[in-house]
Design a protein around this motif. Structure first.
Motif, PDB file in Angstrom:
ATOM      1  N   LEU A  63     -14.519 -18.024 -15.326  1.00 40.55           N
ATOM      2  CA  LEU A  63     -14.240 -16.798 -16.072  1.00 40.55           C
ATOM      3  C   LEU A  63     -14.369 -15.571 -15.178  1.00 40.55           C
ATOM      4  CD1 LEU A  63     -16.125 -17.434 -19.452  1.00 40.55           C
ATOM      5  CD2 LEU A  63     -13.673 -17.621 -19.015  1.00 40.55           C
ATOM      6  N   VAL A  64     -15.380 -15.550 -14.320  1.00 42.27           N
ATOM      7  CA  VAL A  64     -15.556 -14.427 -13.407  1.00 42.27           C
ATOM      8  C   VAL A  64     -14.323 -14.254 -12.528  1.00 42.27           C
ATOM      9  CG1 VAL A  64     -16.890 -13.581 -11.432  1.00 42.27           C
ATOM     10  CG2 VAL A  64     -18.075 -14.581 -13.394  1.00 42.27           C
ATOM     11  N   ALA A  65     -13.811 -15.371 -11.999  1.00 43.02           N
ATOM     12  CA  ALA A  65     -12.626 -15.307 -11.145  1.00 43.02           C
ATOM     13  C   ALA A  65     -11.390 -14.892 -11.933  1.00 43.02           C
ATOM     14  CB  ALA A  65     -12.396 -16.664 -10.483  1.00 43.02           C
ATOM     15  N   LEU A  66     -11.242 -15.413 -13.147  1.00 40.58           N
ATOM     16  CA  LEU A  66     -10.074 -15.103 -13.971  1.00 40.58           C
ATOM     17  C   LEU A  66     -10.032 -13.624 -14.342  1.00 40.58           C
ATOM     18  CD1 LEU A  66      -7.620 -16.102 -15.630  1.00 40.58           C
ATOM     19  CD2 LEU A  66      -9.205 -16.534 -17.522  1.00 40.58           C
ATOM     20  N   LEU A  67     -11.156 -13.098 -14.781  1.00 46.47           N
ATOM     21  CA  LEU A  67     -11.206 -11.691 -15.199  1.00 46.47           C
ATOM     22  C   LEU A  67     -11.229 -10.742 -14.011  1.00 46.47           C
ATOM     23  CD1 LEU A  67     -13.762 -11.928 -18.155  1.00 46.47           C
ATOM     24  CD2 LEU A  67     -11.276 -12.069 -18.239  1.00 46.47           C
ATOM     25  N   GLY A  68     -11.495 -11.267 -12.824  1.00 43.35           N
ATOM     26  CA  GLY A  68     -11.550 -10.429 -11.638  1.00 43.35           C
ATOM     27  C   GLY A  68     -10.205 -10.163 -11.000  1.00 43.35           C
ATOM     28  N   ARG A  69      -9.143 -10.764 -11.519  1.00 47.10           N
ATOM     29  CA  ARG A  69      -7.807 -10.508 -10.980  1.00 47.10           C
ATOM     30  C   ARG A  69      -7.296  -9.149 -11.461  1.00 47.10           C
ATOM     31  NH1 ARG A  69      -5.484 -16.478 -12.696  1.00 47.10           N
ATOM     32  NH2 ARG A  69      -6.813 -17.696 -11.286  1.00 47.10           N
ATOM     33  N   PRO A  70      -6.385  -8.524 -10.688  1.00 52.26           N
ATOM     34  CA  PRO A  70      -5.865  -7.198 -11.079  1.00 52.26           C
ATOM     35  C   PRO A  70      -5.156  -7.225 -12.441  1.00 52.26           C
ATOM     36  CG  PRO A  70      -5.351  -7.678  -8.790  1.00 52.26           C
ATOM     37  CD  PRO A  70      -5.888  -8.956  -9.366  1.00 52.26           C
ATOM     38  N   TYR A  71      -5.114  -6.068 -13.078  1.00 48.24           N
ATOM     39  CA  TYR A  71      -4.476  -5.899 -14.387  1.00 48.24           C
ATOM     40  C   TYR A  71      -3.329  -4.905 -14.262  1.00 48.24           C
ATOM     41  CZ  TYR A  71      -8.676  -8.106 -16.304  1.00 48.24           C
ATOM     42  OH  TYR A  71      -9.688  -8.980 -16.591  1.00 48.24           O
ATOM     43  N   TRP A  72      -2.262  -5.171 -14.998  1.00 45.12           N
ATOM     44  CA  TRP A  72      -1.140  -4.229 -15.070  1.00 45.12           C
ATOM     45  C   TRP A  72      -1.092  -3.634 -16.466  1.00 45.12           C
ATOM     46  CZ3 TRP A  72       1.678  -2.278 -11.237  1.00 45.12           C
ATOM     47  CH2 TRP A  72       1.676  -2.938 -10.002  1.00 45.12           C
ATOM     48  N   LEU A  73      -1.175  -2.303 -16.519  1.00 43.53           N
ATOM     49  CA  LEU A  73      -1.062  -1.570 -17.782  1.00 43.53           C
ATOM     50  C   LEU A  73       0.150  -0.660 -17.661  1.00 43.53           C
ATOM     51  CD1 LEU A  73      -4.828  -0.733 -18.273  1.00 43.53           C
ATOM     52  CD2 LEU A  73      -3.523  -2.487 -19.441  1.00 43.53           C
ATOM     53  N   GLY A  74       1.296  -1.140 -18.165  1.00 41.33           N
ATOM     54  CA  GLY A  74       2.542  -0.426 -17.951  1.00 41.33           C
ATOM     55  C   GLY A  74       2.899  -0.480 -16.478  1.00 41.33           C
ATOM     56  N   GLN A  75       3.064   0.671 -15.864  1.00 39.70           N
ATOM     57  CA  GLN A  75       3.369   0.746 -14.445  1.00 39.70           C
ATOM     58  C   GLN A  75       2.117   0.948 -13.592  1.00 39.70           C
ATOM     59  OE1 GLN A  75       6.531   0.269 -13.274  1.00 39.70           O
ATOM     60  NE2 GLN A  75       6.998  -0.165 -15.425  1.00 39.70           N
ATOM     61  N   LYS A  76       0.951   0.909 -14.228  1.00 42.00           N
ATOM     62  CA  LYS A  76      -0.311   1.187 -13.526  1.00 42.00           C
ATOM     63  C   LYS A  76      -1.052  -0.110 -13.250  1.00 42.00           C
ATOM     64  CE  LYS A  76      -4.240   4.352 -13.861  1.00 42.00           C
ATOM     65  NZ  LYS A  76      -3.741   5.298 -12.886  1.00 42.00           N
ATOM     66  N   LEU A  94      -4.593  -1.816 -12.178  1.00 42.42           N
ATOM     67  CA  LEU A  94      -6.035  -1.631 -12.061  1.00 42.42           C
ATOM     68  C   LEU A  94      -6.627  -2.834 -11.360  1.00 42.42           C
ATOM     69  CD1 LEU A  94      -7.115  -0.278 -15.568  1.00 42.42           C
ATOM     70  CD2 LEU A  94      -6.919   1.009 -13.446  1.00 42.42           C
ATOM     71  N   PRO A  95      -7.610  -2.612 -10.470  1.00 42.57           N
ATOM     72  CA  PRO A  95      -8.277  -3.758  -9.842  1.00 42.57           C
ATOM     73  C   PRO A  95      -8.969  -4.602 -10.906  1.00 42.57           C
ATOM     74  CG  PRO A  95      -8.823  -1.702  -8.735  1.00 42.57           C
ATOM     75  CD  PRO A  95      -8.113  -1.330  -9.992  1.00 42.57           C
ATOM     76  N   GLY A  96      -9.199  -5.865 -10.582  1.00 37.84           N
ATOM     77  CA  GLY A  96      -9.932  -6.716 -11.509  1.00 37.84           C
ATOM     78  C   GLY A  96     -11.320  -6.161 -11.771  1.00 37.84           C
ATOM     79  N   VAL A  97     -11.818  -6.386 -12.968  1.00 40.72           N
ATOM     80  CA  VAL A  97     -13.123  -5.859 -13.350  1.00 40.72           C
ATOM     81  C   VAL A  97     -14.227  -6.750 -12.793  1.00 40.72           C
ATOM     82  CG1 VAL A  97     -12.296  -4.747 -15.438  1.00 40.72           C
ATOM     83  CG2 VAL A  97     -13.021  -7.123 -15.521  1.00 40.72           C
ATOM     84  N   THR A  98     -15.372  -6.140 -12.556  1.00 42.92           N
ATOM     85  CA  THR A  98     -16.549  -6.891 -12.145  1.00 42.92           C
ATOM     86  C   THR A  98     -17.217  -7.451 -13.391  1.00 42.92           C
ATOM     87  OG1 THR A  98     -16.871  -5.455 -10.235  1.00 42.92           O
ATOM     88  CG2 THR A  98     -18.753  -6.771 -10.939  1.00 42.92           C
ATOM     89  N   VAL A  99     -17.391  -8.754 -13.430  1.00 44.54           N
ATOM     90  CA  VAL A  99     -17.881  -9.429 -14.627  1.00 44.54           C
ATOM     91  C   VAL A  99     -19.284  -9.961 -14.391  1.00 44.54           C
ATOM     92  CG1 VAL A  99     -17.467 -11.325 -16.248  1.00 44.54           C
ATOM     93  CG2 VAL A  99     -15.537 -10.085 -15.257  1.00 44.54           C
ATOM     94  N   VAL A 100     -20.155  -9.768 -15.359  1.00 45.61           N
ATOM     95  CA  VAL A 100     -21.489 -10.373 -15.337  1.00 45.61           C
ATOM     96  C   VAL A 100     -21.641 -11.204 -16.603  1.00 45.61           C
ATOM     97  CG1 VAL A 100     -22.651  -8.706 -13.866  1.00 45.61           C
ATOM     98  CG2 VAL A 100     -22.433  -8.227 -16.286  1.00 45.61           C
TER      99      VAL A 100
END
Length: 502
Positions: free
Chosen positions: A151-164, A166-172
């Motif tokens: 899950l940490v690796a999956l959620l840590g991948r970058p996100y696309w919001l429209g044309q923007k 975002l880096p993957g989030v840090t998950v704990v």
């Protein structure tokens, strides 16, 4: 007693009621059937039930519905693991990018969690804000840990919001096991939350299992926050140390960076790595930032060399309509010229090109305050920041400086940053210069300024030395401190040595 039932007929919902009615004179009774169309009422009831059990933004179960799944109806324990999933730094992302981006990120995180649970007898809930929970039927610790890291690796991948992007989030992730760690939703979720907080504070692993001694650690963390709040209210025990930044060509001090230090009563010196993250998670960061800013401006007034003073600002302080007024108040109160104040903004704070963040930076620049881009080279968009807002100085992250003499990749990054600074006509500072070898390396690569233990350790003001001497007078070890125009001896212990070196 009347009997009631609801049936569907031709797209409508009918409410049927059969009751017994006595005949006149008491001679027998008849059954009476009454009915009414309740289609709209049923839809409203369904909507209310859904709101009571599901999160409106993601469609996941809410805290109430998720809690019901932690125990069977007969009260028998359900073996498995409860994973509490937190998005570290989400508030900063939402503050910097706007609420709509934050909500879009939450939706995508929920979708990825659904994807991870496909084909498994697992349940997901959104408990609040950026906190999710999962109930998985794994009793084995190893399997739970492996799934959590996936899950940490999956959620840590970058996100696309429209044309923007975002880096993957840090998950704990904190994990509590049922029935080993308790029964009932409140206890299990609370203990998974404690494990998640420990995982976040350790910064070594994104996953932690609950242990009984963690509850004591949480209590200590709460007490530390209370003591820090009290220190900010009274000003007692808080000090500002200064580490010089040297201009390589002349050897003169161009700037001194303000670094906060805290002596906690009955506990001793507390590392900034322990109390600053707590301040950033609460409203204390603005109070702490204002304290350092005001103190730094006052102290800079008495420096005989008219060097600038640099103050670090947390990403949580930008874009909230409080930073610019705080800077203006400090300058007005102390009379320090704006051009002698330098605000250091980290890659995290500059991560988003949010209108409110950029407005703060533009206002500071218009006031004459200098802007320094700290930890340069560690973010996804280091170079784009140079064209997004005005930068007066680049500070190369110490991780590259430390290895520049031995690794060609790090040396190349240092050289590229120095070349950019030269072309833009702004100073480039090499941070964390600790050895003569590192110093010669950054000079060779073209850096114009240097900061680190090789130049000088952080030092308190002469005024604070008196108080620090009293705090540490019971110790018999003498520590040598070289002041700007005088050599000062004062007693301190090994812990204070560490504080000096932070």
């Amino acid at each position: 007693m009347p009997h009631r039932a609801r049936i569907s007929l031709g797209g409508e919902t009918l409410d049927l009621q059969i009751s017994r009615a006595a005949l006149e004179g008491g001679e027998g009774a008849i059954l009476v059937l009454t009915w009414s169309i309740v289609t709209q009422q049923v839809e409203v009831e369904k909507h209310i039930w859904k709101l009571a059990h599901y999160d409106a933004l993601t469609g996941l179960e809410n805290r109430h519905a998720f809690g019901q799944r932690l125990s069977r109806e007969d009260g028998a324990p359900l073996a498995g693991g409860v994973l509490l999933i937190g998005l570290d730094g989400f508030e900063a992302i939402s503050d910097l990018n706007g609420r709509h981006v934050g909500e879009g990120l939450i939706v995508q995180v929920a979708d990825r969690l659904r994807l991870a649970c496909q084909g498994q007898d697992a349940h997901i809930g959104r408990l609040e804000g950026h906190q999710f929970a999962m109930l998985v039927p794994y009793a084995e610790r190893e399997r739970l840990e492996a799934f959590a890291h996936e899950l940490v690796a999956l959620l840590g991948r970058p996100y696309w919001l429209g044309q923007k992007m975002l880096p993957g989030v840090t998950v704990v992730i904190g994990i509590a096991q049922q029935p080993q760690h308790g029964m009932g939703s409140d206890r299990l979720i609370a203990r998974a939350d404690i494990a998640m907080r420990v995982a976040k504070s350790q910064r070594k692993s994104a996953v932690a299992f609950f242990q009984l001694d963690m509850e004591q650690c949480l209590l200590e963390r709460v007490l530390l926050e209370q003591d820090l709040r009290r220190a900010l209210e009274t000003g007692e025990g808080l000090f500002v140390f200064y580490q010089p930044i040297m201009e390589i060509s002349s050897g003169r001090v161009s700037t001194r960076e303000a670094l906060v230090r805290w002596h906690r009563p009955q506990w001793g010196w507390v590392s900034p790595a322990d109390f600053i993250p707590i301040a950033e998670e609460t409203d204390l960061i603005e109070h702490l930032g204002a304290f350092v800013l005001r103190r730094a401006c006052w102290d800079a007034l008495v420096w005989g060399d008219s060097a600038r003073v640099a103050v670090n600002m947390s990403g949580r302080q930008f874009g909230r309509q409080s930073l610019v007024p705080a800077v203006m108040a400090a300058l007005d109160e102390t009379g320090l010229p704006a051009e002698r104040l330098e605000i250091e903004i980290t890659e995290t704070a500059a991560l988003a090109e949010d209108a409110d963040v950029l407005a703060d930076l533009h206002c500071l620049h218009a006031m004459g305050v200098r802007i320094s881009l700290d930890d340069f080279g560690t973010g996804y968009s280091s170079f784009s920041h140079l064209r997004t807002f005005h930068v007066d100085k680049i500070k190369i992250d110490g991780s590259f400086v430390r290895d520049a003499a031995k690794k060609i990749e790090c040396a190349s990054i240092v050289r590229a940053a120095a070349d950019i600074g030269r072309r833009l006509g702004i100073p480039v500072v090499a941070e964390c210069v600790e050895t003569e070898e590192q110093f010669h390396s950054i000079v060779l690569e073209g850096c114009t300024e240097a900061q680190g233990y090789f130049i000088s350790v952080p030092k308190p003001t002469a005024r604070d030395l008196v108080t620090i001497n009293i705090i540490n007078r019971s110790e018999d070890d003498l520590f040598f401190v070289k002041g700007d125009k005088m050599d000062i001896y004062f007693s301190c212990n090994d812990r204070l040595r560490e504080i000096y070196s932070m």
